[in-house]
Design a protein around this motif. Structure first.
Motif, PDB file in Angstrom:
ATOM      1  N   PRO A  73       0.904   9.565   1.922  1.00  0.00           N
ATOM      2  CA  PRO A  73       2.238  10.178   1.891  1.00  0.00           C
ATOM      3  C   PRO A  73       3.354   9.151   1.956  1.00  0.00           C
ATOM      4  CG  PRO A  73       0.799  11.368   3.388  1.00  0.00           C
ATOM      5  CD  PRO A  73       0.068  10.119   2.995  1.00  0.00           C
ATOM      6  N   GLY A  74       4.376   9.361   1.127  1.00  0.00           N
ATOM      7  CA  GLY A  74       5.565   8.523   1.152  1.00  0.00           C
ATOM      8  C   GLY A  74       5.474   7.240   0.354  1.00  0.00           C
ATOM      9  N   LEU A  75       4.307   6.927  -0.196  1.00  0.00           N
ATOM     10  CA  LEU A  75       4.150   5.687  -0.950  1.00  0.00           C
ATOM     11  C   LEU A  75       4.178   5.971  -2.443  1.00  0.00           C
ATOM     12  CD1 LEU A  75       1.339   3.796   1.020  1.00  0.00           C
ATOM     13  CD2 LEU A  75       3.788   4.034   1.549  1.00  0.00           C
ATOM     14  N   GLY A  76       5.018   5.223  -3.154  1.00  0.00           N
ATOM     15  CA  GLY A  76       5.093   5.358  -4.601  1.00  0.00           C
ATOM     16  C   GLY A  76       3.994   4.567  -5.285  1.00  0.00           C
ATOM     17  N   PRO A  77       3.908   4.668  -6.621  1.00  0.00           N
ATOM     18  CA  PRO A  77       2.803   4.020  -7.349  1.00  0.00           C
ATOM     19  C   PRO A  77       2.762   2.508  -7.195  1.00  0.00           C
ATOM     20  CG  PRO A  77       4.463   4.910  -8.859  1.00  0.00           C
ATOM     21  CD  PRO A  77       4.766   5.466  -7.513  1.00  0.00           C
ATOM     22  N   ARG A  78       3.918   1.860  -7.152  1.00  0.00           N
ATOM     23  CA  ARG A  78       3.916   0.402  -7.009  1.00  0.00           C
ATOM     24  C   ARG A  78       3.379  -0.014  -5.644  1.00  0.00           C
ATOM     25  NH1 ARG A  78       9.069  -3.713  -6.783  1.00  0.00           N
ATOM     26  NH2 ARG A  78       7.864  -5.636  -6.771  1.00  0.00           N
ATOM     27  N   THR A  79       3.842   0.675  -4.599  1.00  0.00           N
ATOM     28  CA  THR A  79       3.367   0.351  -3.264  1.00  0.00           C
ATOM     29  C   THR A  79       1.884   0.669  -3.124  1.00  0.00           C
ATOM     30  OG1 THR A  79       5.564   0.820  -2.359  1.00  0.00           O
ATOM     31  CG2 THR A  79       3.733   0.732  -0.803  1.00  0.00           C
ATOM     32  N   ARG A  80       1.465   1.814  -3.653  1.00  0.00           N
ATOM     33  CA  ARG A  80       0.049   2.179  -3.570  1.00  0.00           C
ATOM     34  C   ARG A  80      -0.825   1.140  -4.265  1.00  0.00           C
ATOM     35  NH1 ARG A  80       1.914   7.548  -4.914  1.00  0.00           N
ATOM     36  NH2 ARG A  80       1.100   7.274  -7.038  1.00  0.00           N
ATOM     37  N   ALA A  81      -0.327   0.576  -5.365  1.00  0.00           N
ATOM     38  CA  ALA A  81      -1.111  -0.412  -6.104  1.00  0.00           C
ATOM     39  C   ALA A  81      -1.323  -1.692  -5.300  1.00  0.00           C
ATOM     40  CB  ALA A  81      -0.423  -0.737  -7.426  1.00  0.00           C
ATOM     41  N   GLU A  82      -0.479  -1.943  -4.300  1.00  0.00           N
ATOM     42  CA  GLU A  82      -0.612  -3.139  -3.480  1.00  0.00           C
ATOM     43  C   GLU A  82      -1.600  -2.958  -2.331  1.00  0.00           C
ATOM     44  OE1 GLU A  82       3.277  -4.342  -2.235  1.00  0.00           O
ATOM     45  OE2 GLU A  82       4.094  -4.200  -4.262  1.00  0.00           O
ATOM     46  N   VAL A  83      -1.982  -1.720  -2.058  1.00  0.00           N
ATOM     47  CA  VAL A  83      -2.958  -1.468  -0.994  1.00  0.00           C
ATOM     48  C   VAL A  83      -4.332  -1.893  -1.503  1.00  0.00           C
ATOM     49  CG1 VAL A  83      -4.045   0.280   0.450  1.00  0.00           C
ATOM     50  CG2 VAL A  83      -1.600   0.446  -0.072  1.00  0.00           C
ATOM     51  N   PRO A  84      -4.992  -2.826  -0.826  1.00  0.00           N
ATOM     52  CA  PRO A  84      -6.281  -3.323  -1.320  1.00  0.00           C
ATOM     53  C   PRO A  84      -7.316  -2.219  -1.460  1.00  0.00           C
ATOM     54  CG  PRO A  84      -5.453  -4.707   0.460  1.00  0.00           C
ATOM     55  CD  PRO A  84      -4.578  -3.496   0.423  1.00  0.00           C
ATOM     56  N   ARG A  85      -8.195  -2.373  -2.432  1.00  0.00           N
ATOM     57  CA  ARG A  85      -9.222  -1.369  -2.672  1.00  0.00           C
ATOM     58  C   ARG A  85     -10.145  -1.174  -1.489  1.00  0.00           C
ATOM     59  NH1 ARG A  85     -11.400  -1.066  -8.779  1.00  0.00           N
ATOM     60  NH2 ARG A  85      -9.423  -1.233  -9.899  1.00  0.00           N
ATOM     61  N   ASP A  86     -10.347  -2.262  -0.714  1.00  0.00           N
ATOM     62  CA  ASP A  86     -11.301  -2.149   0.389  1.00  0.00           C
ATOM     63  C   ASP A  86     -10.677  -1.615   1.677  1.00  0.00           C
ATOM     64  OD1 ASP A  86      -9.763  -4.317   1.146  1.00  0.00           O
ATOM     65  OD2 ASP A  86     -11.435  -5.722   1.357  1.00  0.00           O
ATOM     66  N   ALA A  87      -9.367  -1.368   1.684  1.00  0.00           N
ATOM     67  CA  ALA A  87      -8.698  -0.909   2.907  1.00  0.00           C
ATOM     68  C   ALA A  87      -9.062   0.544   3.200  1.00  0.00           C
ATOM     69  CB  ALA A  87      -7.190  -1.051   2.767  1.00  0.00           C
ATOM     70  N   GLU A  88      -9.660   0.761   4.351  1.00  0.00           N
ATOM     71  CA  GLU A  88     -10.009   2.113   4.795  1.00  0.00           C
ATOM     72  C   GLU A  88      -9.178   2.547   5.996  1.00  0.00           C
ATOM     73  OE1 GLU A  88     -14.209   2.235   5.459  1.00  0.00           O
ATOM     74  OE2 GLU A  88     -14.669   1.377   3.498  1.00  0.00           O
ATOM     75  N   GLN A  89      -8.349   1.644   6.498  1.00  0.00           N
ATOM     76  CA  GLN A  89      -7.369   1.957   7.537  1.00  0.00           C
ATOM     77  C   GLN A  89      -6.031   1.383   7.094  1.00  0.00           C
ATOM     78  OE1 GLN A  89      -9.238   0.151  11.028  1.00  0.00           O
ATOM     79  NE2 GLN A  89      -9.766   2.182  11.801  1.00  0.00           N
ATOM     80  N   VAL A  90      -5.012   2.236   7.014  1.00  0.00           N
ATOM     81  CA  VAL A  90      -3.683   1.819   6.570  1.00  0.00           C
ATOM     82  C   VAL A  90      -2.653   2.288   7.595  1.00  0.00           C
ATOM     83  CG1 VAL A  90      -1.919   1.976   4.779  1.00  0.00           C
ATOM     84  CG2 VAL A  90      -4.340   1.901   4.135  1.00  0.00           C
ATOM     85  N   VAL A  91      -1.961   1.343   8.210  1.00  0.00           N
ATOM     86  CA  VAL A  91      -0.881   1.667   9.141  1.00  0.00           C
ATOM     87  C   VAL A  91       0.414   1.664   8.342  1.00  0.00           C
ATOM     88  CG1 VAL A  91       0.269   1.048  11.289  1.00  0.00           C
ATOM     89  CG2 VAL A  91      -2.157   0.486  10.969  1.00  0.00           C
ATOM     90  N   VAL A  92       1.061   2.807   8.229  1.00  0.00           N
ATOM     91  CA  VAL A  92       2.301   2.927   7.465  1.00  0.00           C
ATOM     92  C   VAL A  92       3.477   2.929   8.436  1.00  0.00           C
ATOM     93  CG1 VAL A  92       3.647   4.316   5.845  1.00  0.00           C
ATOM     94  CG2 VAL A  92       1.148   4.174   5.601  1.00  0.00           C
ATOM     95  N   VAL A  93       4.351   1.937   8.289  1.00  0.00           N
ATOM     96  CA  VAL A  93       5.560   1.826   9.108  1.00  0.00           C
ATOM     97  C   VAL A  93       6.744   2.128   8.210  1.00  0.00           C
ATOM     98  CG1 VAL A  93       6.939   0.339  10.603  1.00  0.00           C
ATOM     99  CG2 VAL A  93       4.450   0.037  10.497  1.00  0.00           C
ATOM    100  N   THR A  94       7.399   3.248   8.442  1.00  0.00           N
ATOM    101  CA  THR A  94       8.480   3.706   7.582  1.00  0.00           C
ATOM    102  C   THR A  94       9.814   3.579   8.289  1.00  0.00           C
ATOM    103  OG1 THR A  94       6.968   5.321   6.600  1.00  0.00           O
ATOM    104  CG2 THR A  94       9.315   5.607   6.158  1.00  0.00           C
ATOM    105  N   GLY A  95      10.693   2.735   7.747  1.00  0.00           N
ATOM    106  CA  GLY A  95      12.022   2.578   8.313  1.00  0.00           C
ATOM    107  C   GLY A  95      12.970   3.640   7.790  1.00  0.00           C
ATOM    108  N   GLY A  96      13.951   3.996   8.605  1.00  0.00           N
ATOM    109  CA  GLY A  96      14.903   5.025   8.206  1.00  0.00           C
ATOM    110  C   GLY A  96      15.893   4.566   7.156  1.00  0.00           C
ATOM    111  N   GLY A  97      16.034   3.265   6.974  1.00  0.00           N
ATOM    112  CA  GLY A  97      16.966   2.727   5.988  1.00  0.00           C
ATOM    113  C   GLY A  97      16.879   1.221   5.982  1.00  0.00           C
ATOM    114  N   ARG A  98      17.514   0.593   4.994  1.00  0.00           N
ATOM    115  CA  ARG A  98      17.447  -0.854   4.842  1.00  0.00           C
ATOM    116  C   ARG A  98      17.943  -1.584   6.085  1.00  0.00           C
ATOM    117  NH1 ARG A  98      14.843  -4.336   1.479  1.00  0.00           N
ATOM    118  NH2 ARG A  98      14.481  -2.349   0.463  1.00  0.00           N
ATOM    119  N   ASP A  99      18.949  -1.038   6.779  1.00  0.00           N
ATOM    120  CA  ASP A  99      19.514  -1.701   7.952  1.00  0.00           C
ATOM    121  C   ASP A  99      19.141  -1.022   9.266  1.00  0.00           C
ATOM    122  OD1 ASP A  99      20.855  -3.563   6.292  1.00  0.00           O
ATOM    123  OD2 ASP A  99      22.478  -2.123   5.974  1.00  0.00           O
TER     124      ASP A  99
END
Length: 279
Positions: A73-99
């Motif tokens: 959830p929340g990840l676009g195609p470019r970001t998803r493509a950077e997640v390694p194929r072997d990763a079975e645990q992903v910690v997603v840290v979502t900031g509320g804005g650039r600043d």
């Protein structure tokens, strides 16, 4: 496995500091024990290689792309493509804005309908799914996020990075990661950007593999991209204020994170402002 690093000379250590235990935002200084370590900041990156620098993000206000079944959830195609194929645990840290200085942390674990590990996130096969853990509140850097981290910029690097090593002032709480227990090595004092005490912030840490040598103690100051790109980006115990580049969680949530991360499942962190992650 335990990693032990010899004591570092005070002058060398101070020169290395650029993060949560290093100099503050210009109006306040963050102090460390003479033998302590810091949360140095380093460049954030977003390219095909995990931890490598990149540099663009979604324009503000652009609708997030539609998510497919099995997507994180929340990840676009470019970001998803950077997640390694072997990763079975992903910690997603979502900031509320650039600043923004506050963020949300969710740990996702890959599963399949058959109970076996899937080939990759979003593989379209219909059998892979991500199980979400609870949502945790966190702090990030005092000036928000950046796609090109520099030492002392007081911004957290956005990107996808491996999680391989941990440590802290307190004994290992039961993690499968390599854990460096060093009382003096993780001692910090002084106050943060909002005047809050920093003592105890490094009781537990998980090194984020941004501009560092994986497989070593979080206190190893090797900087593959160069010292100017910062380093020492960690998950650590929250001190009720923004960091100098790290991600901070409550003590209880840090213990849970440490106990859950499993090197056999190749954990990574995906971190950045929401609009950038939606790319």
């Amino acid at each position: 496995m335990r990693v032990r690093i010899p004591a570092v000379a005070t002058a060398l250590l101070i020169a290395a500091l650029a993060g949560c235990a290093g100099p503050g935002d210009g109006s306040r200084k963050h102090a460390t024990d003479a033998r302590g370590t810091a949360d140095a900041k380093a460049p954030a990156g977003r390219s095909g290689a995990v931890g490598a620098p990149t540099g663009t993000h979604s324009p503000a206000g652009r609708p997030a792309p539609a998510e497919r079944p099995g997507d994180l959830p929340g990840l676009g195609p470019r970001t998803r493509a950077e997640v390694p194929r072997d990763a079975e645990q992903v910690v997603v840290v979502t900031g509320g804005g650039r600043d923004a200085t506050r963020s949300t942390v969710v740990l996702y674990e890959r599963s399949t309908a058959s109970g076996k590990t899937g080939d990759r996130e979003g593989d379209g096969g219909g059998g892979t799914a991500w199980r979400a853990g609870p949502s945790w509140k966190a702090h990030n850097a005092a000036r928000g996020w950046t796609d090109h981290h520099r030492q002392g910029d007081l911004r957290s690097p956005a990107g996808v990075f491996r999680l391989t090593d941990a440590g802290g002032k307190l004994p290992d709480p039961g993690t499968r990661l390599s854990y460096d227990h060093a009382v003096q090595g993780f001692t910090i004092s002084g106050t943060g950007a909002e005047g809050e005490p920093l003592a105890g912030a490094f009781d537990y840490v998980v090194a984020i593999d941004y501009n560092r040598k994986a497989g070593t103690s979080p206190r190893d100051w090797t900087r593959p991209l160069g010292a100017d790109r910062g380093g020492g980006i960690w998950f650590h115990v929250d001190h009720d204020g923004p960091t100098q580049g790290c991600i901070s969680l409550s003590r209880a949530h840090m213990r849970t994170l440490l106990r859950t991360l499993d090197p056999a499942r190749h954990p990574v962190v995906v971190m950045g402002p929401a609009d950038s992650l939606a790319d």
